[in-house]
Design a protein around this motif. Structure first.
Motif, PDB file in Angstrom:
ATOM      1  N   GLU A  86      -5.327  13.086  -0.479  1.00 35.32           N
ATOM      2  CA  GLU A  86      -4.493  13.229   0.708  1.00 35.32           C
ATOM      3  C   GLU A  86      -3.186  12.449   0.626  1.00 35.32           C
ATOM      4  OE1 GLU A  86      -5.300  15.264   3.246  1.00 35.32           O
ATOM      5  OE2 GLU A  86      -7.092  15.844   2.143  1.00 35.32           O
ATOM      6  N   VAL A  87      -3.017  11.645  -0.420  1.00 36.06           N
ATOM      7  CA  VAL A  87      -1.853  10.763  -0.519  1.00 36.06           C
ATOM      8  C   VAL A  87      -0.537  11.532  -0.526  1.00 36.06           C
ATOM      9  CG1 VAL A  87      -0.656   9.119  -2.028  1.00 36.06           C
ATOM     10  CG2 VAL A  87      -3.078   8.839  -1.550  1.00 36.06           C
ATOM     11  N   ALA A 133      -9.089   4.417  -2.972  1.00 33.85           N
ATOM     12  CA  ALA A 133     -10.366   4.706  -2.305  1.00 33.85           C
ATOM     13  C   ALA A 133     -10.990   3.436  -1.737  1.00 33.85           C
ATOM     14  CB  ALA A 133     -11.330   5.386  -3.278  1.00 33.85           C
ATOM     15  N   HIS A 134     -10.873   2.343  -2.470  1.00 36.46           N
ATOM     16  CA  HIS A 134     -11.406   1.057  -1.995  1.00 36.46           C
ATOM     17  C   HIS A 134     -10.756   0.635  -0.677  1.00 36.46           C
ATOM     18  CE1 HIS A 134     -12.985  -3.026  -2.133  1.00 36.46           C
ATOM     19  NE2 HIS A 134     -11.746  -3.458  -1.939  1.00 36.46           N
ATOM     20  N   HIS A 135      -9.519   1.037  -0.480  1.00 37.50           N
ATOM     21  CA  HIS A 135      -8.790   0.701   0.748  1.00 37.50           C
ATOM     22  C   HIS A 135      -8.876   1.813   1.787  1.00 37.50           C
ATOM     23  CE1 HIS A 135      -7.173  -3.129  -0.515  1.00 37.50           C
ATOM     24  NE2 HIS A 135      -7.031  -2.600  -1.711  1.00 37.50           N
ATOM     25  N   GLY A 136      -9.836   2.714   1.608  1.00 45.16           N
ATOM     26  CA  GLY A 136     -10.079   3.752   2.605  1.00 45.16           C
ATOM     27  C   GLY A 136      -9.100   4.904   2.575  1.00 45.16           C
ATOM     28  N   GLN A 170      -5.723   4.520 -16.370  1.00 44.85           N
ATOM     29  CA  GLN A 170      -4.799   3.978 -15.371  1.00 44.85           C
ATOM     30  C   GLN A 170      -4.782   4.840 -14.109  1.00 44.85           C
ATOM     31  OE1 GLN A 170      -1.228   3.790 -17.729  1.00 44.85           O
ATOM     32  NE2 GLN A 170      -1.677   1.717 -18.444  1.00 44.85           N
ATOM     33  N   VAL A 171      -4.763   6.143 -14.281  1.00 47.17           N
ATOM     34  CA  VAL A 171      -4.792   7.050 -13.128  1.00 47.17           C
ATOM     35  C   VAL A 171      -6.079   6.827 -12.334  1.00 47.17           C
ATOM     36  CG1 VAL A 171      -4.958   9.475 -12.425  1.00 47.17           C
ATOM     37  CG2 VAL A 171      -3.286   8.790 -14.156  1.00 47.17           C
ATOM     38  N   ASN A 172      -7.192   6.746 -13.029  1.00 50.67           N
ATOM     39  CA  ASN A 172      -8.474   6.546 -12.344  1.00 50.67           C
ATOM     40  C   ASN A 172      -8.550   5.182 -11.674  1.00 50.67           C
ATOM     41  OD1 ASN A 172      -9.591   9.089 -12.759  1.00 50.67           O
ATOM     42  ND2 ASN A 172     -10.294   8.530 -14.799  1.00 50.67           N
ATOM     43  N   PHE A 173      -7.943   4.163 -12.282  1.00 52.88           N
ATOM     44  CA  PHE A 173      -7.908   2.835 -11.668  1.00 52.88           C
ATOM     45  C   PHE A 173      -7.160   2.869 -10.339  1.00 52.88           C
ATOM     46  CE2 PHE A 173      -5.613  -1.263 -11.209  1.00 52.88           C
ATOM     47  CZ  PHE A 173      -6.707  -2.051 -10.884  1.00 52.88           C
ATOM     48  N   VAL A 174      -6.003   3.506 -10.320  1.00 51.03           N
ATOM     49  CA  VAL A 174      -5.224   3.599  -9.076  1.00 51.03           C
ATOM     50  C   VAL A 174      -5.999   4.404  -8.030  1.00 51.03           C
ATOM     51  CG1 VAL A 174      -3.081   4.421  -8.034  1.00 51.03           C
ATOM     52  CG2 VAL A 174      -3.026   3.294 -10.255  1.00 51.03           C
ATOM     53  N   ARG A 175      -6.640   5.481  -8.445  1.00 50.05           N
ATOM     54  CA  ARG A 175      -7.458   6.274  -7.514  1.00 50.05           C
ATOM     55  C   ARG A 175      -8.562   5.407  -6.902  1.00 50.05           C
ATOM     56  NH1 ARG A 175      -6.870  11.803  -7.788  1.00 50.05           N
ATOM     57  NH2 ARG A 175      -9.010  12.140  -7.124  1.00 50.05           N
ATOM     58  N   GLU A 176      -9.212   4.585  -7.718  1.00 54.32           N
ATOM     59  CA  GLU A 176     -10.280   3.710  -7.237  1.00 54.32           C
ATOM     60  C   GLU A 176      -9.755   2.673  -6.248  1.00 54.32           C
ATOM     61  OE1 GLU A 176     -12.172   2.056 -10.685  1.00 54.32           O
ATOM     62  OE2 GLU A 176     -12.797   4.029 -11.407  1.00 54.32           O
ATOM     63  N   LEU A 218       0.826  -1.202   0.000  1.00 60.00           N
ATOM     64  CA  LEU A 218       0.000   0.000   0.000  1.00 60.00           C
ATOM     65  C   LEU A 218       0.867   1.261   0.000  1.00 60.00           C
ATOM     66  CD1 LEU A 218      -2.902   0.905  -0.069  1.00 60.00           C
ATOM     67  CD2 LEU A 218      -2.935   0.812   2.418  1.00 60.00           C
ATOM     68  N   THR A 219       1.935   1.262   0.764  1.00 63.05           N
ATOM     69  CA  THR A 219       2.853   2.400   0.773  1.00 63.05           C
ATOM     70  C   THR A 219       3.515   2.562  -0.596  1.00 63.05           C
ATOM     71  OG1 THR A 219       3.245   2.181   3.139  1.00 63.05           O
ATOM     72  CG2 THR A 219       4.906   3.385   1.875  1.00 63.05           C
ATOM     73  N   ALA A 220       3.885   1.455  -1.222  1.00 68.71           N
ATOM     74  CA  ALA A 220       4.480   1.516  -2.561  1.00 68.71           C
ATOM     75  C   ALA A 220       3.480   2.086  -3.563  1.00 68.71           C
ATOM     76  CB  ALA A 220       4.948   0.126  -2.998  1.00 68.71           C
ATOM     77  N   LEU A 221       2.229   1.665  -3.486  1.00 67.39           N
ATOM     78  CA  LEU A 221       1.191   2.179  -4.377  1.00 67.39           C
ATOM     79  C   LEU A 221       0.983   3.672  -4.158  1.00 67.39           C
ATOM     80  CD1 LEU A 221      -1.021   1.668  -6.493  1.00 67.39           C
ATOM     81  CD2 LEU A 221      -2.555   1.113  -4.596  1.00 67.39           C
ATOM     82  N   LYS A 222       0.936   4.086  -2.907  1.00 62.36           N
ATOM     83  CA  LYS A 222       0.754   5.506  -2.596  1.00 62.36           C
ATOM     84  C   LYS A 222       1.940   6.333  -3.104  1.00 62.36           C
ATOM     85  CE  LYS A 222      -0.650   6.326   1.676  1.00 62.36           C
ATOM     86  NZ  LYS A 222      -0.864   6.157   3.133  1.00 62.36           N
TER      87      LYS A 222
END
Length: 70
Positions: free
Chosen positions: A55-56, A47-50, A38-44, A7-11
């Protein structure tokens, strides 16, 4: 569930991605739609993980984020 390191790597990677309003045909050519998806997929996923995608950047790089006026 996604582990904390992943999750930290994704952020972190997300902080280097363009904002959706920055994706246009002038800068990205024929790839604009793919990049935006792709940008919207990562945003989703965030968001799915709260995690609020807005704020990232402040979470990852607090020293370079503006102070809130609230």
């Amino acid at each position: 569930m996604i582990d904390d390191d992943t999750l930290t790597a994704l952020k972190t990677a997300f902080t280097f991605m363009p904002q959706p309003v920055e994706v246009n045909r002038y800068d990205y050519g024929d790839d604009a739609e793919r990049v935006l998806a792709q940008v919207n997929f990562v945003r989703e996923v965030l968001a799915h993980h709260g995690i609020d995608p807005e704020e990232v950047a402040g979470d990852i790089n607090p020293e370079s984020s503006p102070n809130s006026c609230y």
